[in-house]
Design a protein around this motif. Structure first.
Motif, PDB file in Angstrom:
ATOM      1  N   ASP A 282       0.840  -1.208   0.000  1.00  0.00           N
ATOM      2  CA  ASP A 282       0.000   0.000   0.000  1.00  0.00           C
ATOM      3  C   ASP A 282       0.870   1.251   0.000  1.00  0.00           C
ATOM      4  OD1 ASP A 282      -2.348  -1.363  -0.065  1.00  0.00           O
ATOM      5  OD2 ASP A 282      -2.707  -1.306   2.085  1.00  0.00           O
ATOM      6  N   HIS A 283       1.913   1.222   0.815  1.00  0.00           N
ATOM      7  CA  HIS A 283       2.821   2.369   0.883  1.00  0.00           C
ATOM      8  C   HIS A 283       3.520   2.573  -0.463  1.00  0.00           C
ATOM      9  CE1 HIS A 283       5.724   5.244   2.382  1.00  0.00           C
ATOM     10  NE2 HIS A 283       6.714   4.472   1.932  1.00  0.00           N
ATOM     11  N   GLN A 284       3.920   1.435  -1.082  1.00  0.00           N
ATOM     12  CA  GLN A 284       4.604   1.537  -2.373  1.00  0.00           C
ATOM     13  C   GLN A 284       3.681   2.125  -3.438  1.00  0.00           C
ATOM     14  OE1 GLN A 284       5.770  -2.161  -4.093  1.00  0.00           O
ATOM     15  NE2 GLN A 284       6.948  -1.223  -5.746  1.00  0.00           N
ATOM     16  N   ILE A 285       2.407   1.728  -3.403  1.00  0.00           N
ATOM     17  CA  ILE A 285       1.440   2.255  -4.364  1.00  0.00           C
ATOM     18  C   ILE A 285       1.272   3.765  -4.168  1.00  0.00           C
ATOM     19  CG2 ILE A 285      -0.977   2.221  -5.081  1.00  0.00           C
ATOM     20  CD1 ILE A 285      -0.957  -0.790  -4.402  1.00  0.00           C
ATOM     21  N   ASP A 286       1.234   4.182  -2.910  1.00  0.00           N
ATOM     22  CA  ASP A 286       1.139   5.620  -2.627  1.00  0.00           C
ATOM     23  C   ASP A 286       2.351   6.375  -3.191  1.00  0.00           C
ATOM     24  OD1 ASP A 286      -1.270   5.372  -1.343  1.00  0.00           O
ATOM     25  OD2 ASP A 286      -0.378   5.142   0.644  1.00  0.00           O
ATOM     26  N   VAL A 287       3.531   5.767  -3.048  1.00  0.00           N
ATOM     27  CA  VAL A 287       4.764   6.395  -3.516  1.00  0.00           C
ATOM     28  C   VAL A 287       4.755   6.551  -5.033  1.00  0.00           C
ATOM     29  CG1 VAL A 287       7.275   6.128  -3.747  1.00  0.00           C
ATOM     30  CG2 VAL A 287       6.160   5.661  -1.556  1.00  0.00           C
ATOM     31  N   VAL A 288       4.427   5.450  -5.735  1.00  0.00           N
ATOM     32  CA  VAL A 288       4.450   5.525  -7.206  1.00  0.00           C
ATOM     33  C   VAL A 288       3.314   6.408  -7.722  1.00  0.00           C
ATOM     34  CG1 VAL A 288       5.593   3.292  -7.492  1.00  0.00           C
ATOM     35  CG2 VAL A 288       3.095   3.392  -7.480  1.00  0.00           C
TER      36      VAL A 288
END
Length: 312
Positions: A282-288
């Motif tokens: 979820d955090h990675q999706i927010d970052v990208v």
């Protein structure tokens, strides 16, 4: 598993409990389906689909009662639409078949679609396998009744019955968009209404135009289900279609295609679960997403990065 053992001995309560677990995507259900898969493949699975108000529930009710005269065990899976706001479903199809519930050789289960498109619920295929392993001879799946996009049923059944009614307005609109390709049997229900014969003729003409010579020419039947008219003839066509599938070896090819679609969908679900059921992801999706918003990368690259991270 105790539930699996009980189901294989014909315990209806175990069947109901396992269906609930499948609907809730419980890990116990996945384990049970893995064990029970080797007991499946014996039931004739029939899909009943068509527009809302076509009389699908009434037709299903009458077909089941007539087939029961042949001393067959039957399951009915009725899929009802789910509210996108509350998540609830009325499950009214079961109410229309309420008198069947006293028959110990008939099992009826209503399911909410839970937002799934295509006329089926996400758990439908799993429930079919449970009923098959339970020892049902026939399994009827009655779909939501959402119209032209309701074609997923063909991926779950051996025989698809397309139920139509006269007086829909735009007749050509009602019978296009893939509908002609998925029907094995067409039933014009409520044939006591004005325009029924015209609907039959139009369906016949569309079939002449759409169908290739594949050995089975879908019949167009007329019925008045609530008066028991045409029911025996439809059952003859259902059983005739299964005989054709078996003798032409089309049944094996059809079930292979259905299994391929199922495997693909299970794989997709597992990939999605790996991506979205994980706080790090979820955090990675927010970052990208932020990178895409700032035009540092494009959405396609972002998707590729997320998929690559799954296998790292």
């Amino acid at each position: 598993m105790e539930l699996v053992k009980q189901l294989l001995t014909g315990n209806r309560r175990s069947l109901s409990r396992l269906i609930t677990l499948v609907e809730n995507n419980d890990p116990i259900a996945i384990k049970a389906l893995k064990e029970l898969y080797y007991y499946t493949g014996n039931a004739h699975v029939i899909g009943i689909t068509g527009p809302p108000g076509a009389g699908k529930s009434t037709l299903t009710d009458k077909l089941v009662k007539e087939i029961r005269k042949q001393d067959k065990k039957i399951a009915v899976i009725a899929v009802d639409p789910t509210s996108p706001f509350t998540g609830g479903a009325i499950l009214g199809d079961r109410i229309r078949m309420n008198d069947l519930t006293v028959d110990s050789n008939v099992f009826i289960r209503s399911m909410g679609s839970r937002g799934a498109l295509g006329g089926l619920a996400k758990a439908t295929l799993g429930v079919v396998k449970l009923c098959d392993a339970f020892g049902m001879d026939y399994i009827f799946i009655e779909t939501v009744g959402v119209g032209q996009s309701e074609v997923d049923i063909v991926k779950a059944v051996d025989t698809t019955i397309m139920v139509m009614v006269p007086g829909l307005g735009d007749d050509i609109q009602a019978i296009k968009a893939g509908i002609m390709e998925i029907g094995d049997i067409f039933v014009v229900n409520k044939a006591d209404r004005e325009g029924a014969q015209r609907t039959v003729i139009e369906l016949e003409q569309m079939l002449d135009f759409c169908q290739e010579d594949q050995g089975w020419r879908p019949p167009v039947m007329s019925s008045v289900a609530n008066q028991q008219i045409g029911i025996k003839e439809i059952i003859e066509k259902i059983q005739g279609h299964m005989k054709y599938l078996e003798e032409s070896e089309t049944l094996k090819a059809r079930r292979k295609n259905n299994l391929k679609s199922e495997i693909i969908e299970i794989t997709k679900s597992n990939i999605v679960a790996q991506i979205f059921n994980n706080e790090d992801k979820d955090h990675q999706i927010d970052v990208v997403t932020e990178k895409v918003l700032q035009k540092k990368i494009d959405p396609y690259t972002a998707s590729e990065d997320i998929l690559k991270s799954i296998y790292q």
